[in-house]
Design a protein around this motif. Sequence first.
Motif, PDB file in Angstrom:
ATOM      1  N   GLY A 630       0.798  -1.214   0.000  1.00 47.53           N
ATOM      2  CA  GLY A 630       0.000   0.000   0.000  1.00 47.53           C
ATOM      3  C   GLY A 630       0.832   1.266   0.000  1.00 47.53           C
ATOM      4  N   VAL A 635       1.193  -2.533  -4.056  1.00 46.61           N
ATOM      5  CA  VAL A 635      -0.115  -2.894  -3.509  1.00 46.61           C
ATOM      6  C   VAL A 635      -0.208  -4.386  -3.221  1.00 46.61           C
ATOM      7  CG1 VAL A 635      -2.599  -2.878  -3.960  1.00 46.61           C
ATOM      8  CG2 VAL A 635      -1.178  -0.963  -4.727  1.00 46.61           C
ATOM      9  N   THR A 636       0.346  -5.205  -4.103  1.00 47.22           N
ATOM     10  CA  THR A 636       0.231  -6.660  -3.976  1.00 47.22           C
ATOM     11  C   THR A 636       1.596  -7.279  -3.693  1.00 47.22           C
ATOM     12  OG1 THR A 636       0.634  -7.074  -6.317  1.00 47.22           O
ATOM     13  CG2 THR A 636      -1.638  -6.579  -5.660  1.00 47.22           C
ATOM     14  N   ASP A 639       3.645  -7.071  -6.715  1.00 50.02           N
ATOM     15  CA  ASP A 639       4.321  -5.774  -6.835  1.00 50.02           C
ATOM     16  C   ASP A 639       5.625  -5.774  -6.045  1.00 50.02           C
ATOM     17  OD1 ASP A 639       2.112  -4.939  -8.245  1.00 50.02           O
ATOM     18  OD2 ASP A 639       1.287  -3.727  -6.621  1.00 50.02           O
ATOM     19  N   ARG A 830      -0.847  -1.636   6.392  1.00 49.06           N
ATOM     20  CA  ARG A 830      -2.292  -1.740   6.165  1.00 49.06           C
ATOM     21  C   ARG A 830      -3.014  -2.184   7.436  1.00 49.06           C
ATOM     22  NH1 ARG A 830      -2.519  -6.087   1.509  1.00 49.06           N
ATOM     23  NH2 ARG A 830      -1.371  -7.145   3.168  1.00 49.06           N
TER      24      ARG A 830
END
Length: 934
Positions: A630, A635-636, A639, A830
Amino acid sequence: MPYDVPSAAGEAEAALDSDVAETSVQAGRGSPMAIRETSVYRGPNFFSRLPMIRIQVDLGALEAYPSDTLPGFVERLLNDLPGLALHGCSNRHAGGFARRLHDGTWLGHVAEHVALELQVLAGHATTRGKTRSVRGKPGVYNILYAYEQEEVGLMAGQYALRWLDSLLPPDLSGLHGLRILDRNAAPGPISLETAVAELRSLARKHALGPTTQALVDAAKRRGIPVARLDEQSFIQLGQGSRQRRLRASITSQTSHIAVQTAGDKALTKTLLAAAGLPTPRGVVVGAADEAVAAAAKLGWPVVTKPLDGNHGRGVSTALGSDAEVRWGFAQAAEHGRRVVVEQMLPGRDHRFLVVDGKVVAIAERTPASVVGDGRGSIQELVALTNLDPRRGKGHEAVMTRIVIDDHVRDRLQRSGLTLTSVPNPGQVVELRATANLSTGGVAADRTAEAHPDNVAIAEQAALVIGLDVAGVDFMIPDVARSVRETGGGIVEVNAAPGFRMHLEPSEGQGRDVAEPVIASLYPRGSAARIPIFAVTGTNGKSTTTRMVASILRAQGLNVGCASTTGVYLNDQLVYAADASGPKSARMLLRNPKVDAAVLEVARGGILREGLGFDICDVGAVLNITADHLGLKGVVTLEDLAAVKSVVVENVRRRGHSVLNADDPLTLRMRRRSGGALVLFSMHGGGDMSEAVRTHIDAGGMAVVREPGRRGGRLVVHRHGQRSDLMAADEVPATVGGTAGFNIQNALAAAAMTLAHGVAPSIVVEGLSTFTSSFEQNPGRLNLYDGHPFRVILDYAHNPASLAALSEMIEAMAPAHGRLIGMVSIPGDRRNEDILEMGRIAAGTFDELVFREAPDGRGRATGEVISLLTDGAIAAGASAEHVQRIIDEKVAADTCLKMARPGDLVVLLPTDIGGVWNQVVGFTPEGAICGSSDV
């Protein structure tokens, strides 16, 4: 040559930024373009292996206006910058970009090409770039392009956007006026002429001189790393203990005493004469009367010059009377109190360049002069001569513009001329006494014409003075004949000679005189690079880095190590900070004592600036787990894996990429890893995975743990052979084989060093002496047994690291009473990561203290510990066994005071040193004092 500006994203890049689509994504906003942020990638990075500038731009409502929808835009663009017509873009041939413009492309992509072209107009050959839309942000693009000078590259990108804004059709109401959201970007419109002029001025300001640039280029052709150490010409070649340094043609092998000797002209002549080399007789004087007397004794004509001058300053030649000698003395005295009066030798001025005892080039130099045409005055002829495009200011061009000063006026006056005099056709008017290029002189190459005697004399002169790089100034009537026959001799031997006259002479063949200098510093076969071991991943980086350093220390090397706790040289902390970024890597590579560098490489540094090195010998990826998601577009997990893979993508061809075969995302990196592939795995023997078995069967190398007592054994497979390395519990950091995560780290460290050629016995020694003490590996499984209860201090700061620690704690639990834990997680994680941290903590500890500061990182006070508590309660923790304390120091003190004999206290701090001191200094109730740590 067409510009090569590819537009297709690579596999890794597509993980973060999608391709520039040829169909517009309607942003639906009525705002003009805005520069959101800029960054400079100084090494290999997520987007490219080349250093690049990145400017993130928000097109705003202009996302709805590709280039083919803007009336007159393409025509004005190509008319003002005709060089854009040569850009190939993704079509890979000249005209490709122009076709994209006519077909329609977005302004971010246009700005990329304009930024490249502006740098070309400033004198920099930049041709590589790419533009990518940012996923999930319509109208937002990352503009990336290559650069030669960082300052010029940054300004070119900003000027490109400001100029493009001025080209927009006037009827686009409300879309003019580039917005500046990045504080580092310059505001306001700018004309193309102003932009180019300012970029050229900036390029000149930061440019290296021709001598230094030639040496840098020669080093790069050899693959030798180059680093600029100041704003002038101070250059480091190579890395660590294999580095050499340059300042123009002064090298790290240039003797200081030789430089001093060359600067003393009288001493130079004395030494040359003592060695039997031809040189003029001369006298050092301190007054004009003394100069006149010396000239009379030496015989006319004479030369006067400052004793320690350079660049021909204050030198006067062909002085034939008392009055002229007095004038010459005055000229020289302006540059030094002591003046040399010497015989004027017959002949023309020749510069012999001697490198490492050998003449590599010879140039005949002619003083600045003009040739009459019967019409123009001397002043007009000088102006006409200066129009030659080969002439520039200072050292920026092949030749230097002629400057009219008092010396020129005086010399003309002595010849019966003035600046308004009109020379006859063909009449040569010499404007200066000396032939230095820095004062407007010209040079002709005479290397192939020189008589062997003259070459030998010049080489001996350099050796007599002791210079590794010397400019020997010879007055010779005919360079093709021996000076012993024609007369003449050596008038000076210069340290730090300029190369310009040899690289690009006004007449004749240019000579590559820089290559012999580089060859003298790095003879063929010698290494300029030190071994670089780079470690990345989510967890275990610091410990693995320290293990590798311990092994290399056992090999007898001076090891530089950079990790999250600081920069170390062997066992000495030299820089206390989070040192897992490129700045710390460069710090080690510039340290002349470092024989090998072991670098922890964090996600943040890769995204912010790229790698701190161009290529590494061994790169390792330990694992990919949920952390920092994030942030910065990551994000993943995919990534994150794409970012981490930058390390192994930049392993040298004969190096090794070391990957964790037990982690699927890490194992997938083998397709784009550099060098030879090496795997490590916790599952050997009958538990070996198919991927590892296939790799071993193909002759590949793997280091695995085979099951057994007390953690099993570390086993090496290489070239089809199996060899036993050591038992896991022989590595003290595994705490008797119970710390599985440190067994995994030991596998990685062993794989990295064995692959690099370290002997197995040295690897065993290095791992056997590596402990988890605070002194050797601060913040990583540090045990303290000086209280009636045991304390573990560890920097577990994400769910995966806490889960791994919990496995070890579970194995230790039967030997202890209650399990007490101080737990936190940085606030920029997160919500789901924070909740998960709470859930794992609830399943691990009997008593929980959640703390927060100093890791709030933007969240409201209390938010992090509230989420941690929610996760713990949801996992079954009882509220009466959960305490919430903001301050880390208070939280740690609470845990220590809560402990009873036999308990196990686990502290996960941010301030590792502060909390460790708190543990050591703690006095349990009823105790007299503490003891020592394990």
